[in-house]
Motif scaffolding. Structure first.
Motif, PDB file in Angstrom:
ATOM      1  N   ILE A  52      33.990 -52.670  76.340  1.00 45.97           N
ATOM      2  CA  ILE A  52      33.798 -51.935  77.432  1.00 45.97           C
ATOM      3  C   ILE A  52      32.292 -51.165  76.811  1.00 45.97           C
ATOM      4  CG2 ILE A  52      34.738 -49.766  78.659  1.00 45.97           C
ATOM      5  CD1 ILE A  52      37.086 -50.875  77.785  1.00 45.97           C
ATOM      6  N   LYS A  53      31.668 -51.897  77.980  1.00 47.00           N
ATOM      7  CA  LYS A  53      30.186 -50.940  77.760  1.00 47.00           C
ATOM      8  C   LYS A  53      29.537 -49.795  79.239  1.00 47.00           C
ATOM      9  CE  LYS A  53      28.421 -55.191  75.515  1.00 47.00           C
ATOM     10  NZ  LYS A  53      26.662 -56.044  75.766  1.00 47.00           N
ATOM     11  N   ALA A  54      29.207 -49.059  78.719  1.00 50.09           N
ATOM     12  CA  ALA A  54      28.521 -47.591  79.359  1.00 50.09           C
ATOM     13  C   ALA A  54      27.408 -48.633  80.432  1.00 50.09           C
ATOM     14  CB  ALA A  54      28.262 -46.568  78.717  1.00 50.09           C
TER      15      ALA A  54
ATOM     16  N   ILE B 279      32.661 -54.741  81.750  1.00 45.45           N
ATOM     17  CA  ILE B 279      33.766 -55.081  80.176  1.00 45.45           C
ATOM     18  C   ILE B 279      32.976 -56.875  80.612  1.00 45.45           C
ATOM     19  CG2 ILE B 279      35.809 -56.778  79.718  1.00 45.45           C
ATOM     20  CD1 ILE B 279      37.665 -55.027  81.520  1.00 45.45           C
ATOM     21  N   GLU B 280      32.753 -56.948  78.846  1.00 45.54           N
ATOM     22  CA  GLU B 280      32.179 -58.179  78.118  1.00 45.54           C
ATOM     23  C   GLU B 280      33.178 -58.672  77.767  1.00 45.54           C
ATOM     24  OE1 GLU B 280      28.589 -58.508  76.486  1.00 45.54           O
ATOM     25  OE2 GLU B 280      27.480 -57.599  79.016  1.00 45.54           O
ATOM     26  N   LYS B 281      32.987 -60.485  77.800  1.00 46.08           N
ATOM     27  CA  LYS B 281      33.920 -61.091  76.027  1.00 46.08           C
ATOM     28  C   LYS B 281      33.444 -60.663  74.860  1.00 46.08           C
ATOM     29  CE  LYS B 281      36.497 -64.147  74.054  1.00 46.08           C
ATOM     30  NZ  LYS B 281      37.051 -64.469  74.068  1.00 46.08           N
ATOM     31  N   TYR B 282      34.123 -60.676  73.782  1.00 49.20           N
ATOM     32  CA  TYR B 282      33.295 -59.980  72.415  1.00 49.20           C
ATOM     33  C   TYR B 282      32.699 -61.004  71.515  1.00 49.20           C
ATOM     34  CZ  TYR B 282      32.184 -57.353  68.541  1.00 49.20           C
ATOM     35  OH  TYR B 282      31.190 -57.823  66.671  1.00 49.20           O
TER      36      TYR B 282
ATOM     37  N   VAL C 267      13.445 -59.188  75.653  1.00 45.97           N
ATOM     38  CA  VAL C 267      14.497 -59.162  77.066  1.00 45.97           C
ATOM     39  C   VAL C 267      15.693 -59.926  75.640  1.00 45.97           C
ATOM     40  CG1 VAL C 267      15.836 -61.068  78.300  1.00 45.97           C
ATOM     41  CG2 VAL C 267      13.511 -60.089  79.043  1.00 45.97           C
ATOM     42  N   GLU C 268      16.063 -59.318  75.289  1.00 42.66           N
ATOM     43  CA  GLU C 268      17.634 -59.284  74.488  1.00 42.66           C
ATOM     44  C   GLU C 268      19.065 -60.173  75.022  1.00 42.66           C
ATOM     45  OE1 GLU C 268      18.128 -54.453  73.086  1.00 42.66           O
ATOM     46  OE2 GLU C 268      20.198 -55.978  72.594  1.00 42.66           O
ATOM     47  N   PHE C 269      18.896 -60.944  74.447  1.00 43.53           N
ATOM     48  CA  PHE C 269      20.360 -62.340  73.804  1.00 43.53           C
ATOM     49  C   PHE C 269      21.175 -62.275  72.888  1.00 43.53           C
ATOM     50  CE2 PHE C 269      16.206 -64.081  77.246  1.00 43.53           C
ATOM     51  CZ  PHE C 269      17.545 -64.041  77.934  1.00 43.53           C
TER      52      PHE C 269
END
Ligand code: MV4
Length: 497
Positions: free
Chosen positions: A156-158, A198-201, A273-275
């Motif tokens: 869970i990310k802000a 939400i993002e898959k970890y 840009v972060e990946f």
């Protein structure tokens, strides 16, 4: 522009001023009472004290900084990194005061500052993203549904967070409701915005970021990648360019995606840009940083481009001075961040006086710092002493140069992370390229650093030798700390007092 105010301190203020001087642009330093004697203050053509040491009363006081700018007739502001650099309201205030902000538009900053709006913009360009919720989740039941579709573990990310702030891992559906409530309340108190998603970890990912530059004429280029997988609690330890895991094809694909992310928000200036890269080398867009980054020197070393000069040119409305086809990767560069922290003591900041401070030199070495011997490291700011950058024809040469430079670096008065950096650079997982963002957790413990400090062992040996050789009553050694595992027999002297 004829005069630029640098709304920052330390090494980055100095770094920006150097490029300005090369361009024939005058510089203005603004400084807090804690930085009165700092090199960046003396380097500037003019300098103004803007308040007491706490950042909130000095480096974050946008109104005061703009007032100084007007008073001294500066026509631009460079924000560096941190402080006001990603504050869209500040960028807007600067613009409204008729001053050039060396950075992107407030609108681009706002769009990329919010992770959800950044992902929404990127989605239009079909940029790969980690599966999860498309928008913010406000309702626990709705969240649970998406959580089950996404699978576990998940994050869970802000939306207003960044750099790992406000992230929570959820392993099982039973934990979801509690973690979501905590995430929302944390995000609300930390950012004044409780939006979470939400993002898959992705387990064991590598952190790859792409440097981009865009001008106001629609030209956008990528300056390849930096790999910053070696981190400790979201603080980068080692950065390098290029990454040793990208093929030319993957580099091009990620580069073009990064350019599209920049295009999606009409970006101008330097951005990153972060990946995440997973173990099967799938990449996923995470977020965009709308500032010059701490680790930008490794990109400068492999491309030969002065990113600050280019930022200034673009801010003046000029076209980029190069095209994508002009850009080639030349060799390999590594950067380590030297912090006044004690690796043996859970990396606690170790502020104090730099009693000895001697920089390494020689072929392929660059030191970006803001301190001099005898200076105190202020308690008010980030305890980074320096960035040490090594360039070589390939990764092996860059690493061996870095190790050589670390062995030359002499710092006493404070504990530093130099030994910790050496540990990482010498580790088989690092040298072989087989590492991910869990490197420090997986491979490091304080016992891995010599428990008896070499200098202490050496002093004891010298004292013993002195006593045995007949100087029975008083023997002293000069206390230059031997930070490397190498004898300093030429510099230590036995001298009767
Ligand atoms: C992730 C992740 C795994 N899966 N997102 C941390 C910083 C912020 N920019 C994003 N972060 C992460 N996001 C998904 N879906 C793991 C991290 C992460 C991380 C990323 C890059 C470098 C170091 C890291 C350390 C811990 C977690």
């Amino acid at each position: 522009m004829k005069k630029i105010l640098i709304a920052n301190r330390g090494e980055i203020a100095l770094r920006v001023m150097r490029s300005c001087r090369e361009m024939g642009i005058k510089t203005v330093a603004v400084f807090s009472e804690a930085d009165r004697h700092a090199p960046f203050v003396r380097y500037a053509d003019e300098a103004v004290c803007i308040g007491p040491p706490p950042s909130s009363k000095s480096y974050l006081n946008g109104e005061k900084i703009i007032a100084v700018c007007k008073e001294l007739g500066a026509d631009g502001i460079h924000p560096g990194y941190g402080f006001l650099s990603e504050n869209a309201d500040f960028a807007r205030m600067v613009k409204e005061a008729g001053i050039t902000f060396v950075g992107p538009s407030p609108e681009a900053m706002e769009m990329m500052g919010d992770k959800l709006s950044a992902k929404a913009a990127a989605r239009k360009f079909k940029i790969p993203m980690v599966p999860g919720s498309e928008g913010s989740i406000s309702d626990v039941e709705e969240g649970k549904k998406i959580a089950l579709q996404t699978g576990f573990p998940l994050l869970i990310k802000a939306s207003a967070g960044g750099g790992g702030k406000g992230m929570r891992i959820v392993e099982r559906i039973d934990d979801f409701a509690e973690q979501m409530k905590l995430a929302v309340s944390e995000a609300t108190s930390a950012f004044g915005d409780g939006s979470v998603f939400i993002e898959k970890y992705v387990t064991g990912p590598r952190h790859i970021e792409i440097q981009v530059m865009a001008d106001t004429h629609g030209n956008i280029v990528y300056l390849f990648e930096r790999e910053c997988s070696v981190q400790r609690r979201h603080q980068k330890v080692i950065e390098e360019a290029p990454s040793c895991v990208l093929s030319p094809e993957l580099r091009k694909q990620m580069g073009e995606c990064a350019v599209d992310v920049a295009r999606s928000c009409h970006y101008t200036g330097a951005g990153t840009v972060e990946f995440l890269l997973d173990e099967n080398r799938n990449f996923y867009f995470l977020e965009m940083n709308t500032r010059l980054q701490v680790e930008h020197p490794v990109t400068e070393m492999i491309t030969g481009i002065d990113l600050v000069k280019e930022q200034v040119r673009v801010a003046q409305g000029e076209k980029l001075s190069f095209t994508q086809d002009d850009l080639k990767i030349n060799g390999h560069a590594v950067e380590v961040r030297v912090y006044a922290e004690d690796p043996a003591n859970n990396f606690l900041p170790d502020i104090g006086k730099l009693t000895t401070y001697r920089r390494p030199q020689g072929t392929g070495i660059r030191v970006d710092d803001g301190f001099e011997e005898g200076m105190d490291i202020p308690i008010y700011y980030d305890p980074m002493i320096a960035k040490l950058i090594a360039h070589g024809k390939d990764r092996e040469e860059a690493i061996s140069r870095m190790l050589r430079a670390i062995s030359e670096y002499q710092i006493t008065g404070v504990e530093t992370t130099l030994d910790f950096c050496r540990f990482v650079l010498e580790h088989q997982a690092f040298t072989s390229g087989d590492f991910d963002t869990h490197f420090v957790k997986n491979h490091f413990s304080p016992e891995k650093l010599a428990s008896v400090k070499p200098d202490e062992a050496e002093i004891a040996a010298i004292l013993a030798a002195g006593l045995l050789s007949g100087q029975k009553n008083k023997v002293s050694v000069n206390q230059s700390v031997n930070t490397e595992n190498r004898s300093r027999w030429k510099t230590n002297r036995i001298e009767p007092c």
